[in-house]
Write a protein that holds these residues in place. Structure first.
Motif, short mmCIF file in Angstrom:
data_model
loop_
_atom_site.label_atom_id
_atom_site.label_comp_id
_atom_site.label_asym_id
_atom_site.label_seq_id
_atom_site.Cartn_x
_atom_site.Cartn_y
_atom_site.Cartn_z
N ALA A 145 0.75 -1.16 -0.09
CA ALA A 145 -0.06 0.06 0.05
C ALA A 145 0.95 1.33 0.05
N ARG A 146 0.18 2.55 -0.15
CA ARG A 146 0.93 3.66 -0.13
C ARG A 146 1.55 4.17 1.21
N ILE A 147 1.21 3.52 2.15
CA ILE A 147 1.75 3.84 3.56
C ILE A 147 2.90 2.69 3.95
N GLY A 148 2.76 1.84 3.10
CA GLY A 148 3.61 0.51 3.40
C GLY A 148 5.10 0.92 3.91
N TRP A 173 13.14 -3.39 3.72
CA TRP A 173 11.98 -3.47 2.96
C TRP A 173 11.30 -1.97 2.47
N ALA A 174 11.53 -0.95 3.59
CA ALA A 174 10.92 0.31 3.39
C ALA A 174 11.70 0.90 2.21
N ARG A 175 13.02 0.88 2.39
CA ARG A 175 14.04 1.79 1.19
C ARG A 175 13.75 1.02 0.07
N LEU A 176 13.64 -0.27 -0.18
CA LEU A 176 13.36 -1.01 -1.58
C LEU A 176 12.06 -0.90 -2.05
N THR A 177 11.07 -0.32 -1.30
CA THR A 177 9.74 -0.03 -1.86
C THR A 177 9.64 1.41 -2.21
#
Length: 432
Positions: A145-148, A173-177
């Protein structure tokens, strides 16, 4: 840049700012969907970490404008999931925590996920450790999602103290997305710090190299430099030297020199003489632009590292010759501590040190209740405690200047005191 930014904002119908011109209506901002405003905030924040520091003021203005829009919005606005996401992203982007509380308290239609809003409210109130269990269960549902990316960044922050390895996975995960964004910048910078704490140099150098390639112009790059210095000092040697050089190659000469000066300072305090001298020499070779201050500091740190060596007399004379004006307050404190240690080491033994007459004399003053007075060990504050962004990594060691209570200075003095006590014990043994 600001003119171009304003043009983009107006073209996208994002904001009607105080400097709007033409036929723009004064109440335009009241009609904008929150998710459109958030898109522009994200653009501005990403521009800041990519080097456009002039956008910082725009960021502040937009946070205030979005806050007013969210509070004035009709509850029906949040039937659109994009506007719910916008409110959450606003809260996780430096917005007012009370606004999220206001929106969730007035959410009678159940548009907001209470698991997420409750976790964010606790986190924003400084209770990050309490949200790990609940947010770790809810976050996977928002992975795409957009807030992921924001949730995984928050989860990494909340987990970092208890489980650095798990926190690095959340940051990954945060930086890769969210590549090329403020989320990636923050995740990379914090991952370097956690790799140091977890004694994982391979991961640390990987994160540091990625950061150096993309975000050296970020206003947070000085925090990255601090952590990178810790990584370099702890693992300088062998193959690591090549990896450190590879990272430094992305920096211009003044920034490379600054890093080497910081490495030299840390190494000198830690008693790593060879590293302190090597880093000082490299800093001196990068002083070809005619700046005198870095050369003085390089010589100072090299002399500081030589105090515990057989060349103590020359080292003491070298650092004593440096004028006070050339050193920051913290470096002056280090110089005074080094001089005190050197003077004690080379002082000729007296009658007291050669006899057992004063063996029972307490090492510390005794106060009225008969207990030894506690020894001052300094503030104990971490060099990574500050989360306030600063201008940039470039500069001199003057940026490290501080007032009394420097834990590094206290540690240096304590280490020197222990060496003196060992010498005194040996002298007393010879006097038997």
């Amino acid at each position: 840049m600001l003119k171009r930014l304003r043009s983009i904002l107006m073209t996208c119908c994002v904001l009607a700012t105080p400097f709007a011109i033409g036929s723009a209506r004064a109440n335009d901002i009241e009609e904008l969907a929150p998710f459109k405003m958030i898109r522009s905030l994200q653009y501005v924040q990403d521009s800041v970490v990519l080097g456009d520091h002039s956008a910082i003021e725009m960021q502040r203005f937009m946070l205030g404008a979005i806050d007013k829009r969210l509070r004035a919005a009709d509850p029906s606005v949040f039937s659109d999931p994009r506007n719910v996401d916008a409110a959450l992203v606003y809260a996780m982007s430096g917005g007012n925590p009370e606004t999220l509380k206001f929106l969730s308290d007035h959410d009678v239609a159940g548009n907001f996920d209470s698991r997420v809003t409750d976790a964010l409210r606790q986190y924003l109130n400084g209770k990050g450790g309490l949200i790990v269990e609940n947010l770790s269960k809810a976050a996977p549902e928002y992975r795409n999602a957009r807030i992921g990316p924001y949730l995984y960044l928050i989860l990494g922050n909340a987990t970092s103290q208890q489980d650095p390895v798990a926190a690095m996975k959340y940051y990954d995960w945060a930086r890769l997305t969210a590549p090329g964004t403020i989320i990636e910048e923050a995740a990379l910078r914090r991952s370097v710090f956690l790799a140091v704490q977890a004694n994982a140099p391979d991961k640390g150098f990987h994160y540091a190299l990625t950061y150096a390639r993309r975000y050296l112009t970020s206003p947070y790059a000085s925090q990255f430099a601090d952590v990178f210095v810790e990584l370099a000092v702890a693992h300088f040697g062998g193959e690591a030297q090549g990896r450190i050089s590879e990272i430094l190659d992305f920096m211009d000469a003044p920034r490379q020199r600054e890093v080497y000066l910081r490495v030299a300072r840390r190494a000198a305090i830690a008693g790593k003489q060879a590293l302190a001298k090597l880093a000082s020499e490299r800093a001196e070779t990068l002083g070809a632009d005619g700046a005198a201050q870095p050369e003085v500091l390089a010589g100072f740190y090299a002399g500081l590292a030589s105090v515990p060596s057989s060349d103590v007399f020359a080292a003491t004379a070298s650092i004593a010759a440096i004028p006070d004006a050339e050193l920051s307050p913290r470096d002056r404190a280090l110089r005074d501590a080094a001089k005190a240690v050197a003077d004690a080491v080379v002082r000729p033994p007296n009658d007291e040190s050669l006899t057992q007459a004063f063996v029972s004399k307490p090492d510390r003053p005794v106060v009225s209740d008969g207990t030894a007075e506690a020894e001052d060990t300094g503030s104990g504050m971490s060099p990574f405690g500050s989360a306030t962004p600063v201008a940039a990594a470039a500069g001199t060691a003057e940026a490290d200047a501080g007032e009394a209570g420097d834990p590094e200075h206290d540690g240096f003095v304590a280490k020197g005191r222990s060496k003196i006590e060992e010498i005194d014990a040996l002298l007393k043994g010879e006097g038997k």
